[in-house]
Design an enzyme around this catalytic site. Structure first.
Site, PDB file in Angstrom:
ATOM      1  N   ASP A  76      -9.948   2.413   2.720  1.00  0.00           N
ATOM      2  CA  ASP A  76     -10.037   1.630   3.961  1.00  0.00           C
ATOM      3  C   ASP A  76     -10.754   2.404   5.071  1.00  0.00           C
ATOM      4  O   ASP A  76     -11.620   1.868   5.766  1.00  0.00           O
ATOM      5  CB  ASP A  76      -8.633   1.253   4.465  1.00  0.00           C
ATOM      6  CG  ASP A  76      -8.033   0.095   3.688  1.00  0.00           C
ATOM      7  OD1 ASP A  76      -8.799  -0.700   3.103  1.00  0.00           O
ATOM      8  OD2 ASP A  76      -6.799  -0.014   3.665  1.00  0.00           O
ATOM      9  N   LYS A  86       0.812  -1.227   0.000  1.00  0.00           N
ATOM     10  CA  LYS A  86       0.000   0.000   0.000  1.00  0.00           C
ATOM     11  C   LYS A  86       0.848   1.282   0.000  1.00  0.00           C
ATOM     12  O   LYS A  86       0.478   2.270  -0.625  1.00  0.00           O
ATOM     13  CB  LYS A  86      -0.963   0.002   1.189  1.00  0.00           C
ATOM     14  CG  LYS A  86      -2.084  -1.018   1.035  1.00  0.00           C
ATOM     15  CD  LYS A  86      -3.075  -0.944   2.180  1.00  0.00           C
ATOM     16  CE  LYS A  86      -4.051  -2.106   2.092  1.00  0.00           C
ATOM     17  NZ  LYS A  86      -5.023  -2.109   3.189  1.00  0.00           N
TER      18      LYS A  86
HETATM   19  P1  NAP Z   1       1.089  -3.354   8.938  1.00  0.00           P
HETATM   20  O1  NAP Z   1       1.283  -2.108   8.145  1.00  0.00           O
HETATM   21  O2  NAP Z   1       2.059  -4.476   8.803  1.00  0.00           O
HETATM   22  O3  NAP Z   1       1.050  -2.904  10.497  1.00  0.00           O
HETATM   23  C1  NAP Z   1       0.943  -3.846  11.502  1.00  0.00           C
HETATM   24  C2  NAP Z   1       0.692  -3.176  12.846  1.00  0.00           C
HETATM   25  O4  NAP Z   1       0.476  -4.212  13.824  1.00  0.00           O
HETATM   26  C3  NAP Z   1       1.851  -2.324  13.359  1.00  0.00           C
HETATM   27  O5  NAP Z   1       1.343  -1.218  14.060  1.00  0.00           O
HETATM   28  C4  NAP Z   1       2.559  -3.294  14.313  1.00  0.00           C
HETATM   29  O6  NAP Z   1       3.274  -2.646  15.338  1.00  0.00           O
HETATM   30  C5  NAP Z   1       1.388  -4.025  14.908  1.00  0.00           C
HETATM   31  N1  NAP Z   1       1.710  -5.341  15.461  1.00  0.00           N
HETATM   32  C6  NAP Z   1       2.040  -6.467  14.774  1.00  0.00           C
HETATM   33  N2  NAP Z   1       2.228  -7.497  15.618  1.00  0.00           N
HETATM   34  C7  NAP Z   1       2.004  -7.015  16.872  1.00  0.00           C
HETATM   35  C8  NAP Z   1       2.036  -7.609  18.168  1.00  0.00           C
HETATM   36  N3  NAP Z   1       2.339  -8.909  18.358  1.00  0.00           N
HETATM   37  N4  NAP Z   1       1.737  -6.823  19.239  1.00  0.00           N
HETATM   38  C9  NAP Z   1       1.455  -5.516  19.062  1.00  0.00           C
HETATM   39  N5  NAP Z   1       1.397  -4.903  17.855  1.00  0.00           N
HETATM   40  C10 NAP Z   1       1.678  -5.649  16.779  1.00  0.00           C
HETATM   41  O7  NAP Z   1      -0.337  -3.988   8.658  1.00  0.00           O
HETATM   42  P2  NAP Z   1      -1.666  -3.192   8.237  1.00  0.00           P
HETATM   43  O8  NAP Z   1      -1.732  -3.031   6.774  1.00  0.00           O
HETATM   44  O9  NAP Z   1      -1.759  -1.964   9.086  1.00  0.00           O
HETATM   45  O10 NAP Z   1      -2.809  -4.247   8.621  1.00  0.00           O
HETATM   46  C11 NAP Z   1      -3.139  -4.493   9.981  1.00  0.00           C
HETATM   47  C12 NAP Z   1      -4.294  -5.478  10.038  1.00  0.00           C
HETATM   48  O11 NAP Z   1      -5.479  -4.878   9.535  1.00  0.00           O
HETATM   49  C13 NAP Z   1      -4.040  -6.727   9.192  1.00  0.00           C
HETATM   50  O12 NAP Z   1      -4.387  -7.852   9.970  1.00  0.00           O
HETATM   51  C14 NAP Z   1      -4.989  -6.583   8.015  1.00  0.00           C
HETATM   52  O13 NAP Z   1      -5.459  -7.827   7.573  1.00  0.00           O
HETATM   53  C15 NAP Z   1      -6.114  -5.764   8.625  1.00  0.00           C
HETATM   54  N6  NAP Z   1      -6.837  -4.957   7.603  1.00  0.00           N
HETATM   55  C16 NAP Z   1      -8.156  -5.209   7.407  1.00  0.00           C
HETATM   56  C17 NAP Z   1      -8.864  -4.468   6.487  1.00  0.00           C
HETATM   57  C18 NAP Z   1     -10.328  -4.734   6.286  1.00  0.00           C
HETATM   58  O14 NAP Z   1     -10.881  -4.304   5.272  1.00  0.00           O
HETATM   59  N7  NAP Z   1     -10.999  -5.399   7.217  1.00  0.00           N
HETATM   60  C19 NAP Z   1      -8.232  -3.447   5.747  1.00  0.00           C
HETATM   61  C20 NAP Z   1      -6.879  -3.213   5.975  1.00  0.00           C
HETATM   62  C21 NAP Z   1      -6.188  -3.978   6.907  1.00  0.00           C
HETATM   63  P3  NAP Z   1       4.794  -2.102  15.099  1.00  0.00           P
HETATM   64  O15 NAP Z   1       4.666  -0.785  14.406  1.00  0.00           O
HETATM   65  O16 NAP Z   1       5.336  -2.015  16.456  1.00  0.00           O
HETATM   66  O17 NAP Z   1       5.475  -3.155  14.238  1.00  0.00           O
END
Ligand code: NAP
Length: 268
Positions: free
Chosen positions: A102, A66
């Site tokens: 989103d 993204k």
């Molecule tokens: P991303 O850019 O990889 O960010 C991941 C986030 O999760 C970061 O803030 C990370 O913290 C945190 N994190 C990961 N593991 C963790 C843990 N064990 N404990 C605490 N924090 C943790 O991913 P993203 O694109 O933001 O997506 C996040 C989630 O949203 C995904 O599961 C995705 O499937 C979901 N999502 C859903 C939709 C929907 O339409 N429903 C749309 C978009 C995304 P750090 O910064 O410390 O690494």
């Protein structure tokens, strides 16, 4: 000729977007097809260019591309600029427009589908990755009284909060949440995918509040924690369908009805 669209990600085999957009197209009578493209981790731009050259009209972009899509597009929308992440590409003759649906998808799910009032509410946004970046401005613009962004890596949360001037948005680590409670607790971390949950203090869910996990289609430790605390819970299926509907509208100029698709997806 049938117009072509696709979701581009890595991995992408699990994506429900082809099914959702095919349902939207059928219901609205649009002559289009929607596939999936798994781009190599180092090959996002090339995959997009090949798809454009083959006649692609637009694409959704998912993990981990993204932010690359934001840099790739030549005309980012205001929403994309605030998010600095793009999940929707629109291929015009010379330009590539980029948008982020989103956040608006999340806001529609919360307000239209779940009947939650965002205006005046206090919100804890967990995470500072692409999903949180997309959600922050639409939540603030929907009238949230106060938003706290909590993230494992504090500087990422601070950088995100600093992007949004003129709203009550602050950043902190999870350990600073003790003694605070929120009407909406939104999990925008990917912790649930590993079966984990960020450390939340007791009492973080306000009475009558909602716990929302953007992860969809599974019972995450976050949802289990919230259920045990006695608040209403919801996964991200509605956000998924609503963000898709907004992308569909950007491409086709037609707003599909989401209720039937959401109900069918929940049954699947
Ligand atoms: P991303 O850019 O990889 O960010 C991941 C986030 O999760 C970061 O803030 C990370 O913290 C945190 N994190 C990961 N593991 C963790 C843990 N064990 N404990 C605490 N924090 C943790 O991913 P993203 O694109 O933001 O997506 C996040 C989630 O949203 C995904 O599961 C995705 O499937 C979901 N999502 C859903 C939709 C929907 O339409 N429903 C749309 C978009 C995304 P750090 O910064 O410390 O690494």
């Amino acid at each position: 000729m049938t117009d072509r669209y696709a979701v581009i990600g890595n991995p992408v085999a699990h994506s429900k977007s082809p099914w959702i957009h095919t349902e939207f197209a059928r219901a609205t009578g649009q002559d289009m097809e929607y596939g999936r493209i798994e781009a190599p981790l180092e090959g996002f731009a090339r995959a997009v260019e090949e798809f454009r050259a083959a006649g692609g009209r637009g694409a959704n972009v998912t993990l981990p591309f993204k932010q690359q899509a934001f840099r790739y597009c030549t005309a980012p929308s205001a929403r994309a600029q605030l998010a600095q992440a793009v999940n929707t590409l629109i291929f015009d003759r010379d330009a590539v427009r980029g948008d982020n649906t989103d956040g608006v998808g999340l806001v529609r799910d919360l307000s239209a589908n779940l009947g939650r009032r965002i205006a005046g509410s206090t919100i804890l946004l967990m995470g500072a990755g692409g999903a949180a970046q997309g959600a922050l401005a639409p939540l603030a613009q929907a009238g949230a009284a106060r938003i706290v962004i909590a993230n494992r890596t504090l500087p990422r949360a601070q950088a995100l909060a600093a992007r949004l001037a003129g709203f009550d948005v602050t950043a902190c680590g999870y350990e600073s949440l003790a003694g605070q409670s929120f009407d909406l607790v939104i999990n925008a971390t990917s912790a649930g995918l590993e079966g984990a949950v960020a450390p939340l203090p007791e009492g973080v869910f306000a009475r009558g509040g909602l716990a929302y996990d953007m992860v969809y289609g599974r019972e995450t430790p976050f949802l289990a924690l919230a259920r045990a605390a006695g608040v209403e819970v919801c996964d991200g299926t509605g956000m998924l369908v609503e963000q898709a509907a907004e992308s569909f509208f950007l491409w086709r100029g037609v707003r599909p009805d989401t209720a039937a698709v959401l109900a069918a997806l929940r049954r699947r």
